[in-house]
Design a protein around this motif. Structure first.
Motif, PDB file in Angstrom:
ATOM      1  N   UNK A 808       0.813  -1.219   0.000  1.00  0.00           N
ATOM      2  CA  UNK A 808       0.000   0.000   0.000  1.00  0.00           C
ATOM      3  C   UNK A 808       0.845   1.266   0.000  1.00  0.00           C
ATOM      4  N   UNK A 809       1.978   1.256   0.711  1.00  0.00           N
ATOM      5  CA  UNK A 809       2.839   2.442   0.754  1.00  0.00           C
ATOM      6  C   UNK A 809       3.382   2.769  -0.637  1.00  0.00           C
ATOM      7  N   UNK A 810       3.827   1.724  -1.377  1.00  0.00           N
ATOM      8  CA  UNK A 810       4.332   1.956  -2.736  1.00  0.00           C
ATOM      9  C   UNK A 810       3.206   2.367  -3.666  1.00  0.00           C
ATOM     10  N   UNK A 811       2.028   1.779  -3.481  1.00  0.00           N
ATOM     11  CA  UNK A 811       0.875   2.148  -4.297  1.00  0.00           C
ATOM     12  C   UNK A 811       0.550   3.623  -4.120  1.00  0.00           C
ATOM     13  N   UNK A 812       0.563   4.071  -2.892  1.00  0.00           N
ATOM     14  CA  UNK A 812       0.281   5.488  -2.598  1.00  0.00           C
ATOM     15  C   UNK A 812       1.322   6.381  -3.260  1.00  0.00           C
ATOM     16  N   UNK A 813       2.586   5.989  -3.149  1.00  0.00           N
ATOM     17  CA  UNK A 813       3.669   6.784  -3.743  1.00  0.00           C
ATOM     18  C   UNK A 813       3.544   6.824  -5.264  1.00  0.00           C
ATOM     19  N   UNK A 814       3.186   5.691  -5.880  1.00  0.00           N
ATOM     20  CA  UNK A 814       3.034   5.641  -7.335  1.00  0.00           C
ATOM     21  C   UNK A 814       1.897   6.539  -7.801  1.00  0.00           C
ATOM     22  N   UNK A 815       0.789   6.554  -7.091  1.00  0.00           N
ATOM     23  CA  UNK A 815      -0.339   7.418  -7.452  1.00  0.00           C
ATOM     24  C   UNK A 815       0.048   8.885  -7.352  1.00  0.00           C
ATOM     25  N   UNK A 816       0.819   9.220  -6.308  1.00  0.00           N
ATOM     26  CA  UNK A 816       1.287  10.601  -6.179  1.00  0.00           C
ATOM     27  C   UNK A 816       2.146  10.999  -7.371  1.00  0.00           C
ATOM     28  N   UNK A 817       3.020  10.078  -7.809  1.00  0.00           N
ATOM     29  CA  UNK A 817       3.874  10.375  -8.962  1.00  0.00           C
ATOM     30  C   UNK A 817       3.048  10.542 -10.226  1.00  0.00           C
ATOM     31  N   UNK A 818       2.077   9.675 -10.452  1.00  0.00           N
ATOM     32  CA  UNK A 818       1.253   9.740 -11.660  1.00  0.00           C
ATOM     33  C   UNK A 818       0.466  11.046 -11.724  1.00  0.00           C
ATOM     34  N   UNK A 819       0.045  11.542 -10.561  1.00  0.00           N
ATOM     35  CA  UNK A 819      -0.713  12.790 -10.531  1.00  0.00           C
ATOM     36  C   UNK A 819       0.094  13.967 -11.068  1.00  0.00           C
ATOM     37  N   UNK A 820       1.415  13.873 -10.982  1.00  0.00           N
ATOM     38  CA  UNK A 820       2.271  14.969 -11.468  1.00  0.00           C
ATOM     39  C   UNK A 820       2.663  14.792 -12.929  1.00  0.00           C
ATOM     40  N   UNK A 821       2.318  13.659 -13.534  1.00  0.00           N
ATOM     41  CA  UNK A 821       2.754  13.364 -14.891  1.00  0.00           C
ATOM     42  C   UNK A 821       1.678  13.750 -15.918  1.00  0.00           C
ATOM     43  N   UNK A 822       2.142  13.900 -17.147  1.00  0.00           N
ATOM     44  CA  UNK A 822       1.228  14.157 -18.260  1.00  0.00           C
ATOM     45  C   UNK A 822       0.698  12.834 -18.792  1.00  0.00           C
ATOM     46  N   UNK A 823      -0.617  12.722 -18.887  1.00  0.00           N
ATOM     47  CA  UNK A 823      -1.218  11.475 -19.366  1.00  0.00           C
ATOM     48  C   UNK A 823      -1.131  11.420 -20.890  1.00  0.00           C
ATOM     49  N   UNK A 824      -0.544  10.343 -21.406  1.00  0.00           N
ATOM     50  CA  UNK A 824      -0.459  10.111 -22.847  1.00  0.00           C
ATOM     51  C   UNK A 824      -1.382   8.930 -23.172  1.00  0.00           C
ATOM     52  N   UNK A 825      -2.479   9.222 -23.868  1.00  0.00           N
ATOM     53  CA  UNK A 825      -3.433   8.175 -24.223  1.00  0.00           C
ATOM     54  C   UNK A 825      -3.279   7.839 -25.700  1.00  0.00           C
ATOM     55  N   UNK A 826      -3.016   6.580 -25.993  1.00  0.00           N
ATOM     56  CA  UNK A 826      -2.803   6.147 -27.375  1.00  0.00           C
ATOM     57  C   UNK A 826      -3.804   5.039 -27.742  1.00  0.00           C
ATOM     58  N   UNK A 827      -4.551   5.272 -28.808  1.00  0.00           N
ATOM     59  CA  UNK A 827      -5.415   4.236 -29.365  1.00  0.00           C
ATOM     60  C   UNK A 827      -4.599   3.473 -30.401  1.00  0.00           C
ATOM     61  N   UNK A 828      -4.371   2.201 -30.164  1.00  0.00           N
ATOM     62  CA  UNK A 828      -3.452   1.423 -30.999  1.00  0.00           C
ATOM     63  C   UNK A 828      -4.217   0.355 -31.783  1.00  0.00           C
ATOM     64  N   UNK A 829      -3.582  -0.153 -32.842  1.00  0.00           N
ATOM     65  CA  UNK A 829      -4.219  -1.150 -33.699  1.00  0.00           C
ATOM     66  C   UNK A 829      -3.990  -2.574 -33.183  1.00  0.00           C
ATOM     67  N   UNK A 830      -2.844  -2.832 -32.593  1.00  0.00           N
ATOM     68  CA  UNK A 830      -2.521  -4.167 -32.105  1.00  0.00           C
ATOM     69  C   UNK A 830      -1.553  -4.035 -30.918  1.00  0.00           C
ATOM     70  N   UNK A 831      -1.349  -5.100 -30.163  1.00  0.00           N
ATOM     71  CA  UNK A 831      -0.492  -5.003 -28.973  1.00  0.00           C
ATOM     72  C   UNK A 831       0.925  -4.551 -29.295  1.00  0.00           C
ATOM     73  N   UNK A 832       1.442  -3.718 -28.441  1.00  0.00           N
ATOM     74  CA  UNK A 832       2.802  -3.194 -28.576  1.00  0.00           C
ATOM     75  C   UNK A 832       3.772  -4.102 -27.818  1.00  0.00           C
ATOM     76  N   UNK A 833       5.072  -3.875 -27.967  1.00  0.00           N
ATOM     77  CA  UNK A 833       6.043  -4.640 -27.167  1.00  0.00           C
ATOM     78  C   UNK A 833       5.821  -4.519 -25.660  1.00  0.00           C
ATOM     79  N   UNK A 834       5.277  -3.369 -25.205  1.00  0.00           N
ATOM     80  CA  UNK A 834       4.960  -3.225 -23.783  1.00  0.00           C
ATOM     81  C   UNK A 834       3.701  -4.016 -23.421  1.00  0.00           C
ATOM     82  N   UNK A 835       2.736  -4.062 -24.333  1.00  0.00           N
ATOM     83  CA  UNK A 835       1.438  -4.662 -24.025  1.00  0.00           C
ATOM     84  C   UNK A 835       1.457  -6.184 -24.120  1.00  0.00           C
ATOM     85  N   UNK A 836       2.159  -6.710 -25.098  1.00  0.00           N
ATOM     86  CA  UNK A 836       2.101  -8.139 -25.381  1.00  0.00           C
ATOM     87  C   UNK A 836       2.458  -9.006 -24.159  1.00  0.00           C
TER      88      UNK A 836
END
Length: 889
Positions: A808-836
């Protein structure tokens, strides 16, 4: 007090043609000055002698004329190690030093492997030095008149303290030390008159010993002068490899009641020469995007083995070590007879044989797990190969240190990725070591189950008085914040069963006589002694030949699936299962080339927060076009494809991918924060989406990200506009609603109930069936939850589920970090190397299929047009046919 001790030590160094390192000399001076503390030294630096030799010097100083003839001194040093396997080597090294210096001492061990006859002999005559484990220390405290064992005790050393810190075994050590300190204080109170100290009739000190100057002298019985610190205070020293919270580690070890002016930290500050190389696939585009066991690189691994004198191949799981061992024998039969396997489930005799064979340089290769992580001295080993990411910097350093395991030697370690992206973890490992970034080991607090067990341990022996024990326990780091009310509830629990169990005689263990809490029932005492310890795991079944002889242990759940005549591979042999009788699986040799590999619980280790942070740094370098690592250069085709299909996130960006397939609508998130954090975050975000729009999700995750799969399209843009999506507001409440917190707590409660003595696992050879234990603990959990919801053990179960299962402590820290980041939303055609790889993970959780994992992955790759990025066979010729590769490799 003479200075003869250091002179004898120096003469011994000269005889060995060794040179005392500056940190060893500093340790000697610090010890002889009467301090306690923590020695920080890397593997292979001479840390055992760094503490043992100053202890010998102190004894020689006290007895300069008689040290070569003075025998039967009682127990002077207690040396505690986390592994039984460590004691053999340490004992030999210590005994050799004593013999060569002329001290007529006996160095002995007391562990779970010690025979009943040897234990009885130890009771009759204690050695000067005893090597033991946390569990065996508590068994000693459970003996009648145990204080006599420690009458002459001068020092306690906790070896590999970093391995115990942050575990319930570490809390065991804290409690054991609190009792030994109390015994030493009572003994020293008898010397108080004449040394400037006062004591009342109860032995309680009125003056504060911390206020006394360390140069106060007194005459002891032998006529020698020694400092007040030396005479009246038990010395406690820990030995630790480098971790991120060394100062806190010392605090936890010594407790809250230890005078701070008597504490020192000694650091080796030795520059360990470490060469780390990643083994790069010839064509990373055809290497697995999601890995199993890395056998595609077996030929490259064996090229390294052939060039080395002796090699250790470390794997992360026992099953993986069995599979690699068989694969090597299949493809390189010339290694038969010069290769062995070593892991914690093998019989102790087999492990000892492997260790001795390594010493004798009779083995060229050993495939092993963490069973050889720690300080067993294997001088001939000159190369270490790590298969798969170790998921932690400190763990990798520990394993790498097995190579060149002596001062001044170069440690050589190779990193074998089991899938493509693990190469980036290899680059992150090297960077973290270069920058000196190591994981912290957070101490466990208020583990009431361990305290309950300890209280009954003391009650089984000579009993305890509540007010005295409360004061001792409050002096530990783990229980500094325990309240008198909570302690009173524990007392009530062990004497009456508490509010809920009072009517059941089975839970009435301890009786109170004139304020003394004591166990009078021989049955209760015997069952408790059999249950001492905090290591809880799947019930083990011993594997034996029909003709006699033991091979080791495998878990009950695996054996329950076997039928007579089935073949399985264990301890490097093909075995035919015959039958189970009295918790023993009888087998005979099989000539079959096919068979199952046992799987053990414990599975996958999550990426540590420190390694995850450096991994994100490396990914940021990739996104900015920085290519300074050989691993990054090798991964260029993969990263290029990721950029073409989607996006490479920089450090200030958070990537979300979405696409539609026959399976449904996929949402993929990439925090790069570790498997456990992703499990909690996936459930949390799915719950928050469901509050906006009703939906059912299937969840998959790995160390890099997680997937939410649903039948209906989720308007993710609208969801992201909801400012509370990554918010910390109502976090705990949302987590409990998003996950089956009750079920997670129930699973944690099973171990807590075992440690706290609520269930008895059975007598040797007649263990209680696993399913019966589960039923018993589940029933207890339900009863407590309904009738005593504020029960301390139930509360502990929920806290442990949050802290360890969800991080839970790491989860809380990760959410805090994400709140400061720019959200990049990508609609993709097929799974990427990260997704597969994440989607491959989800395959392992389907319950009904007749296809192998390789066939299913290949089919998935073809459906997404990704055939060129996955070798479905995973080099089948390098695997023994028929071996089942379980989820988790």
């Amino acid at each position: 007090m003479t200075d003869k001790g250091p002179q004898v030590i120096q003469q011994w160094y000269r005889q060995k043609n060794w040179q005392q390192f500056p940190f060893q000399k500093e340790m000697e001076n610090t010890y002889l000055a009467g301090y306690s503390g923590l020695l920080n030294a890397p593997t292979g630096s001479g840390k055992t002698y760094a503490l043992f030799l100053p202890f010998l010097a102190g004894f020689i100083n006290q007895h300069p004329d008689t040290y070569t003839t003075q025998q039967n001194n009682g127990l002077l040093m207690l040396w505690i190690t986390p592994l039984r396997a460590l004691t053999n080597d340490i004992r030999k090294a210590m005994q050799e030093a004593c013999d060569e210096m002329g001290l007529p001492w006996r160095i002995a061990t007391r562990t779970g492997d010690t025979s009943a006859a040897e234990k009885a002999a130890l009771k009759r005559k204690l050695p000067e030095v005893l090597l033991t484990t946390p569990e065996s220390l508590h068994l000693m405290l459970a003996q009648k008149e145990y204080p006599k064992l420690f009458n002459n005790l001068q020092v306690v050393v906790i070896d590999e303290w970093h391995e115990l810190l942050g575990t319930k075994r570490g809390v065991q050590v804290e409690l054991g030390l609190s009792r030994l300190k109390a015994l030493a204080a009572v003994g020293s109170s008898q010397l108080a008159v004449g040394s400037g100290r006062l004591a009342d009739g109860s032995g309680q000190h009125i003056s504060d010993k911390a206020m006394l100057p360390t140069d106060v002298k007194q005459i002891n019985k032998k006529g020698n002068t020694r400092s007040e610190t030396e005479n009246c205070q038990l010395k406690i020293w820990g030995i630790s490899a480098t971790i991120g919270n060394l100062e806190q580690a010392a605090e936890v070890l010594l407790g809250n009641d230890f005078p701070p002016e008597h504490i020192k930290m000694v650091r080796a500050n030795l520059e360990k020469k470490l060469e780390i190389k990643s083994i790069i696939p010839d064509n990373v585009e055809n290497y697995s995007w999601a890995g199993h066991i890395g056998l595609k690189l077996l030929p490259k691994v064996m090229e390294i083995v052939a060039k080395s004198k002796t090699t250790l191949i470390f794997t992360n799981t026992r099953s993986q070590s069995e599979i690699w061992y068989h694969a090597i024998l299949d493809n390189y039969p010339e290694y038969a007879g010069i290769m062995a396997m070593h892991h914690g489930s093998l019989d102790n005799e087999l492990r000892n044989w492997v260790e001795q064979a390594l010493h004798a340089e009779a083995l060229k290769l050993v495939v092993c797990t963490s069973s050889l992580d720690l300080g067993v001295d294997f001088r001939p080993v000159d190369c270490v190969i790590q298969v798969g990411s170790p998921k932690g910097v400190a763990r990798f350093m520990q394993r790498a240190g097995r190579s060149g395991h002596h001062p001044g030697a170069v440690s050589r370690a190779y990193f074998v990725p089991t899938h493509s992206l693990e190469l980036l973890e290899g680059a992150a490992l090297k960077e973290a070591i270069k920058r000196g970034i190591f994981e912290s080991r957070d101490p466990m607090l208020l583990t009431m189950d361990v305290l309950i067990q300890y209280m009954v341990t003391l009650a089984v022996s000579d009993g305890f008085r509540a007010d005295e024990l409360f004061k001792e326990v409050r002096g530990t780091y783990a229980f500094a914040d325990i309240t008198s009310k909570e302690f009173g509830e524990l007392l009530e629990f062990i004497t009456t069963g508490g509010k809920t169990l009072a009517q059941y005689d089975e839970f009435l263990k301890v009786e109170v006589e004139n304020g003394l809490y004591k166990v009078n029932s021989r049955r209760v005492a015997m069952r408790h002694r059999l249950s001492i310890g905090t290591i809880t795991s799947e019930l083990s079944i011993r594997v034996k030949w029909l003709s006699g002889g033991s091979l080791g242990t495998i878990e009950e759940s695996f054996v329950s699936k076997l039928k007579p005549g089935n073949t399985f591979w264990f301890a490097g042999r093909s075995l035919e299962f015959i039958r189970v009788k009295e918790m023993t699986a009888f087998v005979k040799k099989s000539n079959s080339t096919k068979g199952l590999i046992p799987s053990w619980n414990g599975g996958r280790m999550p990426l540590s927060s420190q390694l995850a942070a450096v991994f994100r740094d490396k990914l940021d370098e990739v996104a900015h076009g920085i290519e300074k690592d050989i691993e990054v250069i090798a991964l260029k085709p993969l990263f290029k494809l990721q950029q073409e299909l989607s996006h490479l996130p920089q450090s200030h960006e958070f990537l979300i991918e979405s696409f539609k397939s026959k399976q449904g609508h996929h949402l993929l998130f990439y925090p790069f924060e570790g498997r456990l954090v992703h499990e909690g975050m996936a459930s949390l975000l799915a719950f928050r989406i469901s509050k906006i729009r009703n939906a059912s999700f299937s969840i998959a995750m790995n160390d890099y990200g997680f997937e939410l799969l649903t039948d209906e399209d989720v308007p993710i843009e609208d969801v992201l506009e909801n400012t509370g999506f990554f918010s910390l507001d109502n976090l705990i409440d949302d987590i409990q609603h998003s996950l089956n917190a009750n079920e997670m707590a129930r699973r944690r409660f099973r171990d807590i109930a075992h440690i706290g003595g609520l269930v008895f696992t059975g007598y040797p050879g007649a263990q209680v069936k696993n399913k019966h234990l589960q039923a018993s603990t589940s029933l207890l959990f339900e009863v407590f939850t309904e009738y005593e919801p504020d029960n301390l053990l139930v509360r502990q179960a929920y806290n442990e589920a949050l802290a360890f299962q969800l991080e839970e402590f790491r989860l809380r820290s990760a959410l805090q970090r994400i709140q400061t980041q720019t959200i990049i939303l990508k609609n993709i055609e097929r799974p990427t190397p990260f997704a597969f790889p994440i989607m491959v993970d989800s395959l392992g959780r389907e319950k009904l299929t007749t296809e192998t994992m390789e066939e299913r992955i290949a089919k998935m790759a073809r459906s997404y047009g990704a055939e060129g990025t996955w070798d479905a066979a995973d080099n089948k010729k390098n695997r023994r046919p028929g071996i089942s590769r379980k989820k988790g490799f």
